[in-house]
Design a protein around this motif. Structure first.
Motif, PDB file in Angstrom:
ATOM      1  N   UNK A 123      76.747  21.902  57.478  1.00 52.61           N
ATOM      2  CA  UNK A 123      75.813  22.690  56.660  1.00 52.61           C
ATOM      3  C   UNK A 123      76.096  22.474  55.179  1.00 52.61           C
ATOM      4  N   UNK A 124      77.378  22.438  54.810  1.00 49.54           N
ATOM      5  CA  UNK A 124      77.727  22.203  53.405  1.00 49.54           C
ATOM      6  C   UNK A 124      77.265  20.822  52.956  1.00 49.54           C
ATOM      7  N   UNK A 125      77.437  19.832  53.825  1.00 47.45           N
ATOM      8  CA  UNK A 125      76.990  18.471  53.508  1.00 47.45           C
ATOM      9  C   UNK A 125      75.482  18.426  53.323  1.00 47.45           C
ATOM     10  N   UNK A 126      74.764  19.070  54.245  1.00 45.72           N
ATOM     11  CA  UNK A 126      73.300  19.078  54.151  1.00 45.72           C
ATOM     12  C   UNK A 126      72.811  19.794  52.916  1.00 45.72           C
ATOM     13  N   UNK A 127      73.484  20.883  52.546  1.00 43.28           N
ATOM     14  CA  UNK A 127      73.100  21.635  51.352  1.00 43.28           C
ATOM     15  C   UNK A 127      73.272  20.784  50.090  1.00 43.28           C
ATOM     16  N   UNK A 128      74.401  20.091  50.003  1.00 46.75           N
ATOM     17  CA  UNK A 128      74.658  19.259  48.825  1.00 46.75           C
ATOM     18  C   UNK A 128      73.624  18.137  48.709  1.00 46.75           C
ATOM     19  N   UNK A 129      73.285  17.500  49.837  1.00 53.14           N
ATOM     20  CA  UNK A 129      72.299  16.420  49.799  1.00 53.14           C
ATOM     21  C   UNK A 129      70.918  16.947  49.406  1.00 53.14           C
ATOM     22  N   UNK A 130      70.548  18.109  49.940  1.00 48.60           N
ATOM     23  CA  UNK A 130      69.239  18.679  49.612  1.00 48.60           C
ATOM     24  C   UNK A 130      69.148  19.020  48.124  1.00 48.60           C
ATOM     25  N   UNK A 131      70.215  19.554  47.560  1.00 45.15           N
ATOM     26  CA  UNK A 131      70.215  19.874  46.132  1.00 45.15           C
ATOM     27  C   UNK A 131      70.093  18.610  45.289  1.00 45.15           C
ATOM     28  N   UNK A 132      70.786  17.547  45.678  1.00 42.90           N
ATOM     29  CA  UNK A 132      70.665  16.285  44.948  1.00 42.90           C
ATOM     30  C   UNK A 132      69.229  15.774  44.982  1.00 42.90           C
ATOM     31  N   UNK A 133      68.578  15.876  46.150  1.00 40.82           N
ATOM     32  CA  UNK A 133      67.178  15.437  46.244  1.00 40.82           C
ATOM     33  C   UNK A 133      66.273  16.292  45.371  1.00 40.82           C
ATOM     34  N   UNK A 134      66.570  17.585  45.297  1.00 35.57           N
ATOM     35  CA  UNK A 134      65.764  18.470  44.452  1.00 35.57           C
ATOM     36  C   UNK A 134      65.913  18.106  42.977  1.00 35.57           C
ATOM     37  N   UNK A 179      63.996  14.933  42.377  1.00 39.67           N
ATOM     38  CA  UNK A 179      62.547  15.131  42.389  1.00 39.67           C
ATOM     39  C   UNK A 179      62.054  15.683  41.053  1.00 39.67           C
ATOM     40  N   UNK A 180      62.738  16.681  40.507  1.00 43.19           N
ATOM     41  CA  UNK A 180      62.312  17.289  39.245  1.00 43.19           C
ATOM     42  C   UNK A 180      62.302  16.252  38.134  1.00 43.19           C
ATOM     43  N   UNK A 181      63.317  15.401  38.106  1.00 49.57           N
ATOM     44  CA  UNK A 181      63.423  14.432  37.011  1.00 49.57           C
ATOM     45  C   UNK A 181      62.517  13.220  37.209  1.00 49.57           C
ATOM     46  N   UNK A 182      62.430  12.713  38.441  1.00 48.62           N
ATOM     47  CA  UNK A 182      61.623  11.514  38.677  1.00 48.62           C
ATOM     48  C   UNK A 182      60.136  11.787  38.519  1.00 48.62           C
ATOM     49  N   UNK A 183      59.703  13.005  38.807  1.00 49.36           N
ATOM     50  CA  UNK A 183      58.277  13.327  38.717  1.00 49.36           C
ATOM     51  C   UNK A 183      57.958  14.171  37.488  1.00 49.36           C
ATOM     52  N   UNK A 184      58.896  14.165  36.533  1.00 50.75           N
ATOM     53  CA  UNK A 184      58.672  14.750  35.207  1.00 50.75           C
ATOM     54  C   UNK A 184      58.212  16.201  35.245  1.00 50.75           C
ATOM     55  N   UNK A 185      58.840  16.981  36.103  1.00 46.86           N
ATOM     56  CA  UNK A 185      58.564  18.417  36.111  1.00 46.86           C
ATOM     57  C   UNK A 185      59.361  19.089  34.995  1.00 46.86           C
ATOM     58  N   UNK A 226      61.714  17.231  51.331  1.00 48.16           N
ATOM     59  CA  UNK A 226      62.241  16.596  50.120  1.00 48.16           C
ATOM     60  C   UNK A 226      62.625  15.151  50.375  1.00 48.16           C
ATOM     61  N   UNK A 227      63.142  14.899  51.565  1.00 49.21           N
ATOM     62  CA  UNK A 227      63.559  13.537  51.904  1.00 49.21           C
ATOM     63  C   UNK A 227      62.363  12.639  52.192  1.00 49.21           C
ATOM     64  N   UNK A 228      61.395  13.153  52.966  1.00 53.23           N
ATOM     65  CA  UNK A 228      60.321  12.301  53.463  1.00 53.23           C
ATOM     66  C   UNK A 228      59.124  12.197  52.514  1.00 53.23           C
ATOM     67  N   UNK A 229      58.834  13.249  51.754  1.00 51.67           N
ATOM     68  CA  UNK A 229      57.639  13.199  50.894  1.00 51.67           C
ATOM     69  C   UNK A 229      57.897  13.926  49.577  1.00 51.67           C
ATOM     70  N   UNK A 230      58.819  13.424  48.758  1.00 51.96           N
ATOM     71  CA  UNK A 230      59.133  14.101  47.496  1.00 51.96           C
ATOM     72  C   UNK A 230      57.944  14.163  46.542  1.00 51.96           C
ATOM     73  N   UNK A 231      57.082  13.153  46.554  1.00 55.54           N
ATOM     74  CA  UNK A 231      55.928  13.166  45.652  1.00 55.54           C
ATOM     75  C   UNK A 231      55.001  14.337  45.977  1.00 55.54           C
ATOM     76  N   UNK A 232      54.783  14.570  47.263  1.00 54.71           N
ATOM     77  CA  UNK A 232      53.935  15.687  47.666  1.00 54.71           C
ATOM     78  C   UNK A 232      54.564  17.018  47.270  1.00 54.71           C
ATOM     79  N   UNK A 233      55.883  17.142  47.468  1.00 50.49           N
ATOM     80  CA  UNK A 233      56.550  18.391  47.123  1.00 50.49           C
ATOM     81  C   UNK A 233      56.541  18.631  45.618  1.00 50.49           C
ATOM     82  N   UNK A 234      56.671  17.560  44.837  1.00 46.43           N
ATOM     83  CA  UNK A 234      56.578  17.690  43.383  1.00 46.43           C
ATOM     84  C   UNK A 234      55.182  18.176  42.980  1.00 46.43           C
ATOM     85  N   UNK A 235      54.165  17.694  43.685  1.00 40.19           N
ATOM     86  CA  UNK A 235      52.798  18.140  43.384  1.00 40.19           C
ATOM     87  C   UNK A 235      52.622  19.622  43.714  1.00 40.19           C
TER      88      UNK A 235
END
Length: 356
Positions: free
Chosen positions: A232-243, A246-252, A324-333
């Motif tokens: 769970x700790x590993x998954x949490x860290x990876x999800x936060x990195x993806x978040x 996403x914010x930076x790559x899609x200029x939020x 977040x992993x499979x469709x970051x562009x959609x989630x950014x939208x």
């Protein structure tokens, strides 16, 4: 008067049966080729040219089987017999294709590789090579009358998952294969390495693994619980990195990260993973992956928190690690739409933002 009487097909010579790329046949398939049970027994005598690898499964050469042959032998043993009399999952003849290519992949009925062998096929570096496995786990429906024998260990399930085809072999999905492997493992380090690789390698999300472990009633084992905490700790860290990515790559707009919210002089409203104060938009990552009763309680608490924030005029965006992993562009939208809609809403209640 002459009658045209059709002739029975002439059986292939015994030596020709072993000319295919995969030299395995079942007793039913051999009979379809005109080989009697007595002839099969004679060929499988000690020192003979064939060998019975598993009940009703014959290896058409005298040497040790390859890893591929062991996998398919286990599947042939476990697959449901066809009513046509041919071998389960294998056509009556399996010719080598032009250019030396492999023949079409047989569709094994109601059987798939699981456990450590499946994880090896999925590419897990923490799983042993197939040649090192004494037993190969095969998943079959619960009511099948099969027993563990030879190199085949029978694992039963009330509902077969949808198999993944890897190297021509039907394989259980990663989460199910992990649960079946963990059921036979007692070494905490091995269990932890396998679960961690499942998440870190992007094979599946922690929640899917924990669901399978819970279904298999493995969460009462202390070494499994410890490994799940690491998972769970590993998954949490990876999800936060993806978040963050996403914010930076899609200029939020940059939010304040990982903060608590409360009313001025009032109660604590809860913790959110990101918050945009000017737009009153909060974002939450759902990385819950615990036992069922704990998950139900966490879900109820999450619902109460979300409803409270929304009554205060705060928009809550809910994201999952998989999305977040499979469709970051959609989630950014989705996040951008919530931010842009802030101007059309009534002003939200003032809340205090607390660093966590």
């Amino acid at each position: 008067m002459t009658h045209n009487i059709p002739l029975s097909p002439r059986p292939r010579p015994l030596h020709a049966l072993a000319d295919g790329r995969r030299r395995l046949m079942t007793a039913a398939q051999l009979r379809a080729h005109g080989v009697s049970a007595a002839e099969t027994s004679e060929q499988c005598r000690p020192g003979g040219p064939w060998q019975q690898l598993l009940p009703n499964v014959v290896l058409l050469h005298p040497g040790p089987p390859t890893s591929d042959e062991r996998l398919h032998a286990v599947l042939l043993y476990a697959a449901r017999e066809r009513t046509s009399g041919t071998a389960p999952g294998v056509p009556a003849s399996v010719p080598v294709q032009p250019g030396g290519e492999h023949p079409p992949v047989p569709a094994y009925a109601e059987a798939m590789i699981t456990g450590l062998a499946a994880l090896t096929l999925h590419g897990f570096s923490a799983a042993p090579p197939l040649s090192a496995l004494e037993l190969i786990d095969v998943l079959v429906p619960r009511l099948r009358r099969l027993r563990t024998t030879g190199c085949a260990r029978v694992v039963r399930t009330t509902a077969l998952p949808t198999a993944v085809e890897l190297t021509g072999v039907p394989v259980a999905p990663v989460a199910r294969a992990l649960a079946d492997a963990v059921a036979e493992l007692t070494d905490p380090g091995t269990v932890r390495r396998l679960l961690t690789e499942a998440v870190r390698g992007g094979h599946c999300e922690p929640a899917a693994v924990v669901r399978e472990l819970n279904r298999a009633r493995l969460l009462s084992r202390p070494h499994v619980v410890d490994a799940v905490d690491s998972l769970v700790a590993e998954g949490r860290a990876l999800a936060e990195q993806r978040l963050y990515r996403m914010v930076r790559e899609y200029a939020l707009p940059e939010p304040v990260w990982n903060v608590g919210l409360r009313l001025p002089g009032g109660p604590h409203l809860g913790v959110v993973d990101a918050f945009w104060p000017e737009q009153a938009v909060a974002l939450e990552l759902d990385t819950r992956a615990h036992r069922q009763q704990e998950d139900d309680a966490a879900r109820a608490e999450h619902t109460r928190k979300r409803e409270h924030l929304e009554r205060l005029g705060i928009t809550v965006v809910h994201l999952t690690p998989r999305k977040l992993r499979d469709c970051p562009e959609h989630e950014a939208a989705v996040v951008r739409t919530a931010l842009m809609a802030a101007g059309d809403r009534e002003p939200a209640a003032y809340v205090v933002v607390l660093p966590r």
